[in-house]
Design a protein around this motif. Structure first.
Motif, PDB file in Angstrom:
ATOM      1  N   GLN A 116       4.797   5.581  -1.583  1.00 33.52           N
ATOM      2  CA  GLN A 116       4.937   6.972  -1.179  1.00 33.52           C
ATOM      3  C   GLN A 116       5.279   7.071   0.319  1.00 33.52           C
ATOM      4  OE1 GLN A 116       4.682   8.484  -3.938  1.00 33.52           O
ATOM      5  NE2 GLN A 116       5.145  10.546  -3.206  1.00 33.52           N
ATOM      6  N   LEU A 117       4.568   6.308   1.078  1.00 29.38           N
ATOM      7  CA  LEU A 117       4.772   6.311   2.518  1.00 29.38           C
ATOM      8  C   LEU A 117       6.209   5.859   2.866  1.00 29.38           C
ATOM      9  CD1 LEU A 117       3.402   6.607   5.335  1.00 29.38           C
ATOM     10  CD2 LEU A 117       3.057   4.155   5.232  1.00 29.38           C
ATOM     11  N   MET A 118       6.571   4.833   2.160  1.00 27.29           N
ATOM     12  CA  MET A 118       7.920   4.325   2.380  1.00 27.29           C
ATOM     13  C   MET A 118       8.951   5.388   2.098  1.00 27.29           C
ATOM     14  SD  MET A 118       7.908   0.523   0.840  1.00 27.29           S
ATOM     15  CE  MET A 118       7.413  -0.864   1.781  1.00 27.29           C
ATOM     16  N   LYS A 119       8.727   6.068   1.013  1.00 28.66           N
ATOM     17  CA  LYS A 119       9.659   7.136   0.656  1.00 28.66           C
ATOM     18  C   LYS A 119       9.775   8.159   1.761  1.00 28.66           C
ATOM     19  CE  LYS A 119       9.717   7.337  -4.181  1.00 28.66           C
ATOM     20  NZ  LYS A 119       8.975   7.808  -5.361  1.00 28.66           N
ATOM     21  N   GLU A 120       8.559   8.520   2.255  1.00 30.88           N
ATOM     22  CA  GLU A 120       8.568   9.530   3.311  1.00 30.88           C
ATOM     23  C   GLU A 120       9.342   9.037   4.535  1.00 30.88           C
ATOM     24  OE1 GLU A 120       4.542  10.512   4.169  1.00 30.88           O
ATOM     25  OE2 GLU A 120       4.200  11.146   2.089  1.00 30.88           O
ATOM     26  N   LEU A 121       9.075   7.802   4.890  1.00 27.25           N
ATOM     27  CA  LEU A 121       9.741   7.237   6.056  1.00 27.25           C
ATOM     28  C   LEU A 121      11.255   7.181   5.857  1.00 27.25           C
ATOM     29  CD1 LEU A 121       7.368   4.281   6.937  1.00 27.25           C
ATOM     30  CD2 LEU A 121       7.776   6.316   8.291  1.00 27.25           C
TER      31      LEU A 121
END
Lengths: 1217, 150
Positions: free
Chosen positions: A315-320
């Motif tokens: 999820q974090l990666m996606k956001e980044l």
């Protein structure tokens, strides 16, 4: 990279350049089309040299262009390169930081997750240990339940505290399972437990403290068997917050929803990590497991397992990634995908149970390609702490940055990869750089093109100029060559003419010798005469060529000597009148009275001018007249300065005004130069010249009508010489328009006047003496001119053109005066015209008239014997008038004898011109005065007068022979012989008569002396020789000039004196034979010779002479007398020499050296002894050498008698005169 | 008188043959013309001078040409003199060979020089005998009381 780019750019530039060149070379064709013809011609003219220079220019131009292109290209590329490199570098470092940062965050999260998972696990284990220990021995079911309840509570507390946890499981060694599970998708929380009934507390094996791993594994297998078979699991949903059971427990299959960590997961009894895959979630799970030991630490009571979903990392990666674009993923060391920034499934659903996907099998293309790239670049295995940072990797269609980081966790090493499109970071930069490059290239292209055009234009101009210059140079060269060759030609001609003239002179001389031979038959004599004529013509031609070549090569130097122009011209007319009489052409000399008597200039050349002109006129005039007019440049030509010439020229008034501007111009210049401008006209009645040829007739080898060459001969050189000479004398010549047939040549010469003795002293004498002149002459023009001139000078004239007119006038004249005359057959009565009557009347008014009757011998009828009767008729008037007989040059001897017999002593040969008339009239006046004096019986005067006459006659300078009884030499035969000669010379001698008087006095003694002592043979030889000279003088005027001088010198030999009489000659000659021959030759000519053997002796002999020179001069008069009486003794006492004959090659001192020595010794003394070289070398260079060392003339061996004589005479004359 | 006329004719023929064969040229005629009462033996005198001079020169020439190193300038000067004197009496064949000799001299051609010397000697002796004969005939003629008609 830069170099390849550079190469690429350069290649493009080159291509552009070549295309440009093509276009530039093809473009100007349009403009050149007009010049094509010109260029063609140019090309034809251009030599190969020119062509090669053109090519070299072309190559140079090309090289300049290429260099310019390279320079500009280099500049462009460097600029572009530097601007780009620095941006790229800084951007790259920035991008690296960004990427690092970006990747760091999910890794940190991961780290957090791992940490928290392990903490929870440890905490759970600790709590479990505590709970289990506190419960001690579980003996009963209730105890067990209680413990489980406690465990559940503790576990829940832990579970609830961590929201990120996926599940916590506890599995007891008796097979009981307690687990909390959180479903992330629907956010439900479940409690999962196994059926308690099946488990007994005292299950075997658990208490076994001596467990070892091998037994443990066997135990586990037994566990598992039990689990699978017998356990029944329940799932009970819970309130996620409170943990209260909110639903009914549902029976589920074991291991259905979650993975329960078992004993197998803790083989060594420590916490373990692994990535698990759940059946229920599509994301991988991170699970940790730890065993719970019993109090004695000998056996594992339970196994605690904690699982955390890695979903949040993704999820974090996606956001980044959403923020920065690009892709990120995490893999295990083996390459299994743990998390990606995409929605691509991480699990391979095709297999059962689902497995983790390898990164290279990822459905996302970019990740797959990136992974493949990584695997390609560094193999499957990442070395520890290996980090990969690659920029600009082409994946698919775009370029990416790929960075990977290695995260070395215990048991679970991770690899993080970030793939960021290059466009994201450097997109703008690349775009800008490209744009800059394009702009730079196009700008440089423009510059190059403009530069090329400029260079093209510039070098084109330069090359054109160079071409022109080269052409100019080559043409100058050609011109120089042409001039040189022309010069060579002139030089050659000059040399050749000289070489040719020498043998010609020899031929003519030998012919003269031959002609003087008595034993020739008439036929032979005629042939020889013909040859003589031809030779003379040839010689004249050679002289012409020599003159032209002299003028052309600029070697002609005009003499500057005083001469009597009138006398020269009279001599000329005399000469030509002979020719003219044959042609029935009248030659008239008509000089105005204001002509200066003496002028300075080159008399020979002036005479040559008129000789050529008159010759030309006579040649083309079959009948009529040739008039040579001359007048002095008059400031006011229209004023009536008593100039009958003007009257004569009324007809030509129009052209005169035209010529006036010339005259004015000439006058102005002449005033500046203090030179007299003398105008002349040669007027003939010949065939004329076509007006279009008026200019070209003066060119070399140009004739007005080429067909006339056959008729009249000629080379066309004459007028060319004339023009050259006239121009040289500062004048001009042109053909002017003329009324009536014929040609009128007008020229003016600019000559220095010698003094201003233009007064006509002689004319005063003849005026006012009561003279009445009856001109009975053929030839209207000459008669009228003479008559007019006489009238102007105060002499009364009458004219008659034929016999009848003469008789009539005579009758009228004398019969009215004294009727003593008797009529005879010739007296025919004609009606007397009124004009004549009035004239007769006016004559009667004259007191003591003296009648002078000039009768042309042509008026007598010579064809029959009537002339004798006519003569008898005229004889009647002998006492009343003075008769002057005008003879033709071919008048026969009988007539002359008859005239003489009758006592007519005054004869004159044609043509009549002023000087002759003046002389005759003077004679008449003198005679009259003499007669008057005679009456006074003045003896002394008579004697003097007789003496003069006798002298004049004896020197035979005049054919106006008076009855002088003391003159035995003027026999008729001699008279005839000298006729031609005298005709030529008459004027000179007449004018110079009084001048010569004193000169002649002295030699007369010698003459008589010679006469007495000369053998008759030599005298006859001299006489035979003499007419030849006269011939020569007549035939060639240039020669005639020289001859003229000789003849004057030879005036004495006519009385029997030798030609070189009285000359002392020093002969320096080593060869005895030549010495003897030359001595005899010279002595034969009357010279006294002293011969020496070498140059040194010659010099010595002359030095002696120089020493006595001063003395000689003092006693000049005295010495003359002595000399004449005994020349031989005088020579011995005073060895003075008139001339030196010098051999060139002699022992001791050769001729050149000797001459130099002599000339040196002469310096300052004012003496110049003539030295004649004798040489066997017949080359002109020898002559040049001779003249260079100071010799005066040049004779070749064998010595030619005539040539030597003439040379010596000309030299000695020159010095004495 | 008959003898005299015959002798005169012979002399004339001989003289003209000398001219025809080219031994003598016009210069000899001039010499003869120069002879008169004042110099009755002029031609003989001059020719004798020539003989003496020529013999001297020929000796000099032979000597010069026999030497090891030939002084061509000296030879040239001698030949020049010989040429001048031979041309003055009209011995034109000698003169011609002299010209050839001079050319060889300029080329420094020893063989040619020697050849020319031989030729000159030959020509010289020829012309000498011819002239001597001529003079003898003239003498005889004079002795017989005739005169040379020219």
């Amino acid at each position: 990279m830069a170099t390849t780019k550079f190469r690429h750019v350069f290649g493009r530039l080159w291509g552009f350049a070549t295309s440009c060149k093509k276009s530039s070379s093809s473009n100007p064709i349009g403009t050149r089309i007009l010049q094509r013809d010109v260029e063609k011609e140019e090309f034809q003219f251009a030599s190969t040299l020119c062509l090669s220079s053109y090519y070299s220019v072309f190559v140079v131009r090309l090289a300049i262009m290429v260099m310019l292109a390279i320079l500009i290209g280099l500049l462009t590329i460097l600029t572009w390169h530097f601007t780009k490199i620095y941006t790229t570098k800084s951007l790259n470092s920035l991008a690296y930081d960004l990427r690092y940062e970006l990747l760091q965050r999910p890794i940190l999260r991961m780290w957090n997750i791992l940490n928290s998972t392990s903490e929870i696990t440890i905490a759970q284990v600790k709590l479990s240990q505590y709970v289990i220990r506190s419960h001690g021995n579980l003996t009963t079911q209730e105890d067990q339940v209680e413990m489980y309840e406690a465990m559940r509570a503790v576990t829940w507390a832990l579970f609830a505290s961590r929201k990120a946890l996926n599940s916590i499981t506890v599995k007891y060694n008796n097979g009981f399972v307690q687990a909390f599970h959180r479903d992330i998708k629907d956010n439900n929380t479940f409690y999962i437990y196994s059926d308690l009934d099946n488990y007994s507390i005292g299950a075997s094996g658990y208490n076994n403290s001596e467990l070892n791993y091998s037994s443990l594994s066997s135990q586990e297998s037994s566990w598992n068997d039990n689990d699978n078979k017998s356990t029944v699991w329940y799932r009970q949903p819970l309130d996620p917050v409170t943990g209260e059971r909110i639903g009914k427990p549902m029976q589920i299959a074991p291991e259905d929803s979650i993975h329960i960590a078992g004993l197998s997961q803790v083989p060594d009894g420590v916490a373990s990590w692994r990535v698990a895959v759940s059946k229920f979630t599509d994301s991988p799970l991170l699970s940790a497991a730890l065993p719970v030991w019993d109090s004695s630490n000998k056996s594992i009571v339970a196994v605690v397992g904690v699982t955390t979903a890695l979903y949040s990392v993704g999820q974090l990666m996606k956001e980044l990634v959403e923020l920065h674009s690009g892709h990120m993923y995490l893999t295990s060391l083996e390459g299994y995908l743990l998390a990606t920034s995409t929605d691509a499934p991480l699990l391979d659903n095709s297999t059962q149970p689902p497995k983790l996907k390898m990164a290279v099998d990822c459905e996302n293309e970019v990740i797959r390609l990136g992974a493949e790239y990584l695997r390609r670049s560094s193999g499957n295995k990442f070395p520890p702490s290996h980090e990969v940072h690659v920029a600009n990797v082409r994946l698919g269609h775009d370029r990416y940055y790929i960075d990977s980081f290695f995260l070395n966790l215990k048991r679970l090493p991770l690899v993080g990869v970030i793939i960021i499109p290059r466009k994201h970071i450097l997109g703008q930069v690349d775009e800008r750089a490209f744009k800059t490059l394009v702009i730079l290239i196009s700008a440089s292209m423009c510059i190059i093109v403009i530069g090329w055009v400029c260079i093209l234009i510039l070098t084109n101009g330069v090359s054109k100029e160079m071409k022109l210059r080269a052409e100019l140079i080559s043409q100058l060269e050609a011109r120089r060559k042409a001039e040189a060759s022309s010069n060579y030609k002139s030089q050659f001609l000059a040399n050749m003419s000289h070489e040719l003239r020498t043998p010609m002179a020899a031929i003519i001389g030998l012919l003269d010798i031959l002609m003087s031979d008595d034993c020739l038959t008439n036929e032979q004599c005629a042939t020889v005469t013909q040859i003589r004529k031809c030779s003379t013509a040839l010689l004249r031609l050679l002289n012409n060529i020599l003159d032209i070549s002299k003028v052309e090569s600029g070697k002609l130097v005009l003499e500057d000597a005083e001469f009597d122009l009138g006398r020269e011209l009279e001599g000329l007319v005399d000469m030509f009148s002979v020719q003219c009489i044959n042609h029935s052409v009248e030659t008239v000399l008509d000089l105005s009275d204001d002509m200066p008597k003496l002028v300075r200039g080159d008399s020979a050349r002036v005479v040559q001018i008129f000789a050529n002109l008159i010759n030309n006129s006579i040649k083309f005039t079959p009948s009529g007249h040739v008039i040579l007019r001359g007048w002095f440049e008059n400031p006011n030509p229209c004023s009536d300065s008593a100039n009958f010439l003007m009257e004569e020229k009324k007809l030509q008034c129009a052209q005169k005004t035209r010529a006036k501007q010339y005259e004015n111009h000439a006058k102005r210049t002449s005033e500046r130069d203090k030179k007299a401008v003398l105008w002349f006209e040669v007027d003939d009645t010949g065939c004329g010249i076509d007006p279009s040829k008026w200019d070209s007739v003066f060119e070399s080898f140009e004739q007005a009508d080429p067909s006339t060459t056959r008729l009249h001969g000629g080379t066309g050189l004459g007028l060319c010489i004339v023009r050259s000479l006239v121009n040289k004398m500062g004048g001009e010549i042109k053909v002017v328009k003329k009324e009536g047939p014929g040609t009128l040549m007008q020229l003016y010469l600019r000559l220095d006047t010698a003094g201003d003795d233009t007064e006509q002293h002689c004319l005063v004498d003849i005026a006012n003496n009561g003279l009445v002149v009856l001109l009975a002459l053929h030839g209207n023009i000459g008669r009228s001119i003479t008559s007019k001139w006489l009238q102007q000078n105060g002499v009364f004239t009458m004219e008659a053109s034929e016999w009848n007119g003469l008789t009539q006038i005579l009758r009228e004249l004398f019969h009215t005066r004294s009727s003593s005359g008797t009529n005879n057959g010739f007296d025919v009565h004609y009606p007397i015209p009124e004009s004549l009557k009035s004239r007769l009347l006016s004559i009667q008014e004259i007191r003591h008239p003296v009648f002078v009757i000039a009768v042309d011998i042509g008026l007598l009828d010579l064809s029959t014997d009537i002339w004798k009767e006519q003569l008898n008729f005229l004889h009647r008037y002998l006492g009343l008038a003075k008769f002057i007989w005008v003879l033709n040059h071919d008048t026969s001897n009988t007539i002359k004898l008859e005239l003489r017999r009758k006592g007519y002593m005054m004869t004159v040969s044609k043509p009549l011109y002023k000087a002759k008339i003046v002389h005759i009239l003077e004679e008449v006046i003198k005679e009259r005065n003499h007669e008057m004096q005679k009456k006074n019986m003045d003896e002394l005067h008579v004697h003097e007068s007789d003496y003069t006459h006798c002298d004049a006659a004896s020197s035979d300078d005049s054919d106006i022979s008076e009855s002088a009884p003391c003159n035995p030499v003027s026999s008729t035969e001699k008279f005839e012989q000298f006729d031609l000669l005298s005709r030529y010379r008459i004027n000179n001698c007449l004018i110079g008569l009084t001048d010569e008087h004193s000169e002649v006095k002295t030699p007369r003694k010698e003459d008589s002396y010679q006469n007495n002592h000369n053998s008759p043979k030599s005298l006859s030889a001299e006489q035979a020789y003499f007419p030849r000279e006269a011939h020569q003088g007549e035939d060639s005027e240039s020669r005639g000039k020289e001859e003229h001088r000789i003849i004057r010198g030879l005036g004495r030999p006519a009385n029997g004196k030798k030609s070189l009489e009285g000359l002392r000659i020093l002969l320096a000659e080593d060869t005895p034979v030549i010495q003897r021959v030359a001595t005899i030759m010279l002595e034969k000519m009357g010279a006294s010779v002293v011969a020496v053997g070498d140059g040194q002796q010659a010099v010595d002999a002359l030095n002696d002479m120089l020493g006595v020179e001063d003395f000689r001069r003092d006693s000049n008069l005295n010495e003359r007398n002595t000399r004449s009486s005994s020349p031989q003794t005088e020579i011995l006492s005073f060895p003075s020499y008139d001339l030196v004959l010098m051999d060139c090659q002699m022992p001791k001192m050769d001729g050149y050296e000797a001459t130099k020595a002599i000339r040196k010794s002469e310096v300052g003394s004012g003496v110049h002894i003539p030295i004649v070289a004798l040489t066997a070398h017949a080359m002109s260079c020898d002559e040049a050498k001779c003249l260079e060392v100071g010799m005066d003339a040049y004779l070749t061996k064998p010595i030619d008698f005539k040539l030597m004589e003439s040379t010596i005479l000309s030299l000695t004359r020159k010095t004495t005169s | 008188m008959d003898v005299v006329t015959q002798m005169q004719r012979q002399l004339l023929q001989y003289t003209s043959s000398l001219f025809k064969e080219g031994f003598l040229d016009d210069q000899f005629n001039q010499l003869q013309q120069l002879q008169d009462e004042s110099n009755p033996e002029f031609v003989v005198e001059v020719v004798t001078l020539f003989f003496e001079d020529a013999e001297r020169l020929l000796n000099e020439l032979s000597k010069s040409l026999e030497q090891e190193s030939i002084d061509f300038r000296r030879v040239d000067a001698h030949v020049h003199q010989l040429k001048g004197s031979s041309s003055s009496i009209g011995a034109q064949r000698v003169q011609r060979v002299c010209i050839a000799f001079k050319n060889f001299c300029e080329q420094q051609n020893v063989e040619g020089c020697l050849k020319s010397l031989q030729e000159i000697k030959q020509e010289y002796s020829l012309v000498k005998t011819k002239l001597e004969t001529l003079f003898k005939m003239e003498k005889q003629l004079f002795a017989a009381g005739g005169s040379v008609s020219r």
